[in-house]
Design an enzyme around this catalytic site. Structure first.
Site, PDB file in Angstrom:
ATOM      1  N   GLU A 116     -68.166  18.510  39.513  1.00 25.52           N
ATOM      2  CA  GLU A 116     -67.940  18.240  38.091  1.00 25.52           C
ATOM      3  C   GLU A 116     -69.135  17.516  37.478  1.00 25.52           C
ATOM      4  O   GLU A 116     -69.731  16.632  38.097  1.00 25.52           O
ATOM      5  CB  GLU A 116     -66.682  17.386  37.925  1.00 25.52           C
ATOM      6  CG  GLU A 116     -66.306  17.156  36.474  1.00 25.52           C
ATOM      7  CD  GLU A 116     -65.054  16.307  36.334  1.00 25.52           C
ATOM      8  OE1 GLU A 116     -64.381  16.440  35.292  1.00 25.52           O
ATOM      9  OE2 GLU A 116     -64.756  15.503  37.236  1.00 25.52           O
ATOM     10  N   HIS A 175     -69.243   8.654  33.134  1.00 24.41           N
ATOM     11  CA  HIS A 175     -67.830   8.673  32.758  1.00 24.41           C
ATOM     12  C   HIS A 175     -67.720   8.058  31.373  1.00 24.41           C
ATOM     13  O   HIS A 175     -67.851   6.840  31.216  1.00 24.41           O
ATOM     14  CB  HIS A 175     -66.999   7.900  33.787  1.00 24.41           C
ATOM     15  CG  HIS A 175     -65.554   8.266  33.771  1.00 24.41           C
ATOM     16  ND1 HIS A 175     -64.624   7.600  33.018  1.00 24.41           N
ATOM     17  CD2 HIS A 175     -64.876   9.253  34.406  1.00 24.41           C
ATOM     18  CE1 HIS A 175     -63.432   8.144  33.194  1.00 24.41           C
ATOM     19  NE2 HIS A 175     -63.556   9.152  34.030  1.00 24.41           N
ATOM     20  N   GLU A 205     -67.793  19.346  31.893  1.00 29.44           N
ATOM     21  CA  GLU A 205     -66.969  18.615  30.929  1.00 29.44           C
ATOM     22  C   GLU A 205     -67.893  18.294  29.759  1.00 29.44           C
ATOM     23  O   GLU A 205     -68.706  17.376  29.820  1.00 29.44           O
ATOM     24  CB  GLU A 205     -66.397  17.352  31.567  1.00 29.44           C
ATOM     25  CG  GLU A 205     -65.366  17.618  32.642  1.00 29.44           C
ATOM     26  CD  GLU A 205     -64.119  18.307  32.101  1.00 29.44           C
ATOM     27  OE1 GLU A 205     -63.690  17.958  30.977  1.00 29.44           O
ATOM     28  OE2 GLU A 205     -63.580  19.192  32.783  1.00 29.44           O
ATOM     29  N   HIS A 219     -63.960  15.783  42.118  1.00 33.22           N
ATOM     30  CA  HIS A 219     -63.707  15.277  40.762  1.00 33.22           C
ATOM     31  C   HIS A 219     -64.660  14.112  40.494  1.00 33.22           C
ATOM     32  O   HIS A 219     -64.970  13.334  41.398  1.00 33.22           O
ATOM     33  CB  HIS A 219     -62.255  14.794  40.660  1.00 33.22           C
ATOM     34  CG  HIS A 219     -61.895  14.201  39.332  1.00 33.22           C
ATOM     35  ND1 HIS A 219     -61.931  14.920  38.165  1.00 33.22           N
ATOM     36  CD2 HIS A 219     -61.493  12.948  38.992  1.00 33.22           C
ATOM     37  CE1 HIS A 219     -61.551  14.146  37.160  1.00 33.22           C
ATOM     38  NE2 HIS A 219     -61.292  12.945  37.640  1.00 33.22           N
ATOM     39  N   ASN A 220     -65.140  14.004  39.254  1.00 31.35           N
ATOM     40  CA  ASN A 220     -66.084  12.926  38.915  1.00 31.35           C
ATOM     41  C   ASN A 220     -67.189  12.828  39.960  1.00 31.35           C
ATOM     42  O   ASN A 220     -67.493  11.744  40.475  1.00 31.35           O
ATOM     43  CB  ASN A 220     -65.356  11.574  38.811  1.00 31.35           C
ATOM     44  CG  ASN A 220     -64.484  11.472  37.576  1.00 31.35           C
ATOM     45  OD1 ASN A 220     -64.582  12.278  36.652  1.00 31.35           O
ATOM     46  ND2 ASN A 220     -63.608  10.481  37.559  1.00 31.35           N
ATOM     47  N   ASP A 260     -69.881  15.593  33.886  1.00 25.85           N
ATOM     48  CA  ASP A 260     -69.442  15.088  32.577  1.00 25.85           C
ATOM     49  C   ASP A 260     -70.668  14.851  31.708  1.00 25.85           C
ATOM     50  O   ASP A 260     -71.470  13.951  31.992  1.00 25.85           O
ATOM     51  CB  ASP A 260     -68.669  13.777  32.737  1.00 25.85           C
ATOM     52  CG  ASP A 260     -67.221  14.013  33.128  1.00 25.85           C
ATOM     53  OD1 ASP A 260     -66.908  15.143  33.530  1.00 25.85           O
ATOM     54  OD2 ASP A 260     -66.418  13.068  33.043  1.00 25.85           O
TER      55      ASP A 260
END
Length: 747
Positions: free
Chosen positions: A335, A350, A384, A305-306, A337
């Site tokens: 991931e 983020h 994302e 994640h992230n 983003d």
């Protein structure tokens, strides 16, 4: 005492240059590029360096802490200023765990190559060491630490200081007696060979000697038959014990004479017990032993994640290095983003925080290079997407141009799947997970797609079209068709209910769940969640409130078959220990086949494991016998650890438990517990066992010393060593526990 590495390095030109020392420029940013003098020490294990502005202050780098060397502009720092230094003069030292890289610039390409090739040789040598060689290395290190004036001899006073560093508070008279027994030259000093003798007396394993004596027929050595009996009776090897006994003698017995006579000395016996074969982890489960031809949703998938973050998600640094670390540790789902960036180039960070930003195309270039270094099985890119349609189109172009044939752009057989393809079928492919306009049947890149799912009735299809129309109308307004078309088997859809999913969702559709939503669904309808995951992929992600990038415990999500349980891999701790433990099997390929109870047609409820037809609880008995060379936590000479061992079981709620031994005062060197802990495991297929060693403290929280985590299904019975790992999951050799394991049906 010669360094174990030293002989093979005596006449190496690259190491000679490193030992002579070099002034290398440390590059950290455009603003600061300091010069330092780096020099490899004669032990070939340590690099000393001194800043140009200091007089007598030296620092050291342990070669054992360096995981890899990258040549040229292969780090974020060098990529950020490609015109600053010629690539042939640049190299990067990559450290184990979570320590940052060291970017260095040599004065010439030849000097850079000497350091690159020399470091690679030293790293490879360390990686190829067996447990015996690692122990020799450790003993050599001890002697050199004690030999302050470097004259090749140490006094009893130096030995006393060393004992404190070794985590042992020994009676002075006893220590002096061992010292005198080892001083063969009667000089009042120990040379290297005499120190080895002292160390052997110091580390004599009485528990091993007693076990050896129990099985030897003549009191001197284990015959082939003695060893075969030990393997059959204690290690429960059964049918293969005869052949295996011969193999072990050949592999671990140090005496050639004993090998010829097919016998094993106590030294050979100890070498076997501390080897990988004597480890608690079954070697047969370390290779690729699972069926890789089942649908993708039948596997747990190692997930991050992230992934772009190295630190917390408020002010932390975004870095392509984070992707390299995640991919090299076997992550198969990362991931990205994505947000609109300047000059028409999408960026990754983020959103709405102070985390730094990196270019999307740099992330994809990094993924292209490292995607299949640790595993050949498919990699899922979770996009994302917060970008405008224009920059989404740029993203699609970068994905196609940079990833090329690695990117899956069409179904593998030209048909819409009734079930997802297998990891084996998707080898070497990168799958995009994200939003998609409409259905896979409508994908313009696929010619004459025909659904192979014949179970849908006309009424269901009509209702699906209504849902699709609504979704497509919304999506087309803010979704690039070029990016949409690249989503094949991992179309992200909103989760309505398990009933809706059962009646209308396609196999290639999947949903993402927050940790709190997942827990709520598990509590309300755990059985339905399991059934859902037999047909679809599910991704779970940490709460947005975890601004420190902490993690949730993943086992409760695995209990209901969630495949993509994403964690902040940059954050060490219990949760990552469980994740690393689960994925330590099956060649660390990032895919673990879910147990049969989570794949078959029978309904299974983790809350009531005894309701299953084949319910068969197992009794796990762990005799915690002793510990060896536990690391010292405090630099203060007088501080010695008071170790205890705790065994923790994770799995279905009925299996959640822990037990611990008493603590041993002032002995981290060779603590002896000989305590028995007993557990009943109700669902062995989902159980994970974690061994934790802590320094007992009466007035405050115990300090962490080391841990080892593995699936219950990978445990070997019998007398086993557990080689402890740090909080970062890296080896802290030669620290270990010695245990005896028994597994049988619970009465």
């Amino acid at each position: 005492m010669e360094c174990p590495q030293k002989d093979c390095f005596q006449s190496n030109a690259n190491l000679d240059i490193m030992k002579a020392g070099s002034v290398l420029r440390k590059a950290t940013s455009r603003m600061w590029k300091g010069q330092r003098h780096y020099k490899l020490q004669d032990d070939c294990k340590t690099i000393m360096y001194k800043s140009s502005w200091t007089l007598n202050s030296y620092s050291t780098i342990s070669v054992g802490d360096v995981e890899a060397v990258r040549e040229g502009h292969q780090s974020e720092v060098f990529l950020s200023m490609p015109d600053e230094f010629p690539p042939e003069c640049c190299f990067t030292l990559v450290f184990r765990g979570r320590r940052g890289n060291l970017d260095l610039v040599a004065s010439s390409a030849e000097e850079a190559q000497a350091w690159i090739q020399g470091m690679q040789m030293l790293i490879e040598n360390l990686q190829n060491m067996d447990e015996c060689e690692k122990l020799d290395q450790w003993v050599s290190d001890l002697f050199m630490r004690a030999d302050k004036n470097k004259d090749g001899r140490i006094s009893f006073k130096e030995v006393q200081k060393l004992l404190k560093l070794m985590n042992i508070d020994m009676n002075e008279l006893h220590a002096h007696a061992l010292f005198m027994m080892s001083d063969m030259s009667e000089t009042g000093m120990l040379d290297a060979e005499e120190f080895v003798h002292f160390y052997k007396l110091l580390t004599e394993r009485k528990e091993i000697l007693e076990l050896f004596q129990e099985y030897t027929s003549n009191g001197q050595a284990l015959s082939h038959c003695d060893l075969e009996e030990f393997l059959r009776e204690e290690q429960l090897e059964g049918e293969r014990s005869h052949e295996h006994a011969l193999e072990l003698i050949h592999r671990y017995e140090p005496s050639d004479t004993a090998k010829t006579q097919q016998i094993m000395s106590v030294d050979g016996f100890l070498m076997y017990l501390t080897s990988a074969e004597g480890s608690i982890f079954n070697p047969e489960h370390q290779c690729l032993y699972q069926d890789m031809t089942q649908p993708l949703n039948h596997y747990f998938i190692s997930s991050s994640h992230n992934t772009y973050l190295l630190d917390d998600q408020l002010k932390g640094r975004s870095s392509v290095e984070a992707y390299i670390k995640a991919l090299k540790r076997g992550c198969r789902c990362v991931e990205v983003d994505c947000w609109d960036g300047p000059n028409g180039e999408p960026i990754v960070y983020h959103g709405h925080t102070f985390t730094s930003k990196i270019l999307f195309k740099d992330v994809i270039s990094t993924v292209a290079k490292y995607a299949f270094e640790a595993s050949e099985y498919p990699l899922i890119l979770t996009i994302e997407n917060h970008c405008s349609v224009e920059q989404q189109t740029v993203m699609a172009e970068h994905l196609k141009n940079i990833l090329g044939d690695m990117l899956l752009k069409i179904t593998i057989d030209g048909k819409v799947p009734s079930v997802l393809p297998s990891p084996e079928e998707l080898k070497g492919k990168i799958l995009l997970k994200g939003k998609k306009m409409g259905e896979l049947e409508e994908c313009s890149d696929v010619d004459n797609l025909e659904s192979s799912d014949v179970s849908d009735g006309d009424d269901d299809k009509a209702e699906d079209l209504d849902n699709q129309a609504t979704e497509s109308t919304n999506s087309k307004e803010n979704l690039s068709k070029e990016l949409s078309d690249l989503v094949i088997y991992c179309k992200n859809v909103h989760f309505s209910s398990f009933e809706h999913s059962r009646n209308h969702s396609k196999p290639y559709e999947m949903s993402s769940f927050s940790e709190s939503k997942t827990r709520k669904l598990i509590k309300e309808a755990g059985g339905d969640f399991i059934q859902h995951n037999k047909r679809h992929l599910s991704r779970v992600y940490p709460s947005g409130l975890r601004t420190d990038s902490s993690n949730y415990c993943p086992h409760e999500m695995w209990n209901v078959g969630c495949q993509i349980v994403a964690l902040n891999v940059q954050t060490a701790g219990l949760e990552m220990d469980l994740n690393d433990g689960l994925f330590s099997q099956n060649n660390r390929c990032g895919y673990v086949l879910k147990p049969e109870i989570l794949r078959n047609s029978e309904r299974f409820d983790p809350e009531f494991p005894d309701n299953r037809k084949d319910y068969c609880p197992l009794s796990l008995t762990i005799q915690v016998i002793s510990g060896q060379q536990l690391p010292k936590l405090s630099k203060k000479d007088w501080s010695i650890v008071d170790p205890l061992v705790r065994v923790e079981i994770y799995g279905v709620p009925l299996d959640q438990t822990q037990q611990e031994t008493k603590h041993i005062e002032n002995n981290g060197f060779n603590p002896y517990w000989n305590e028995t802990l007993q557990f009943v495991i109700h669902t062995p297929e989902l159980a994970i066992v974690r061994f934790v060693v802590e320094d007992y403290d009466m007035t405050s929280k115990n300090d962490f010393i080391g841990q080892y985590t593995l699936p219950f299904s990978c445990i070997q019975q019998g007398y086993r060593h557990i080689h402890l790992l740090s909080k970062d999951g890296t080896s802290i050799c030669p620290s270990s526990l010695f245990v005896h394991i028994t597994i049988k049906k619970a009465s």
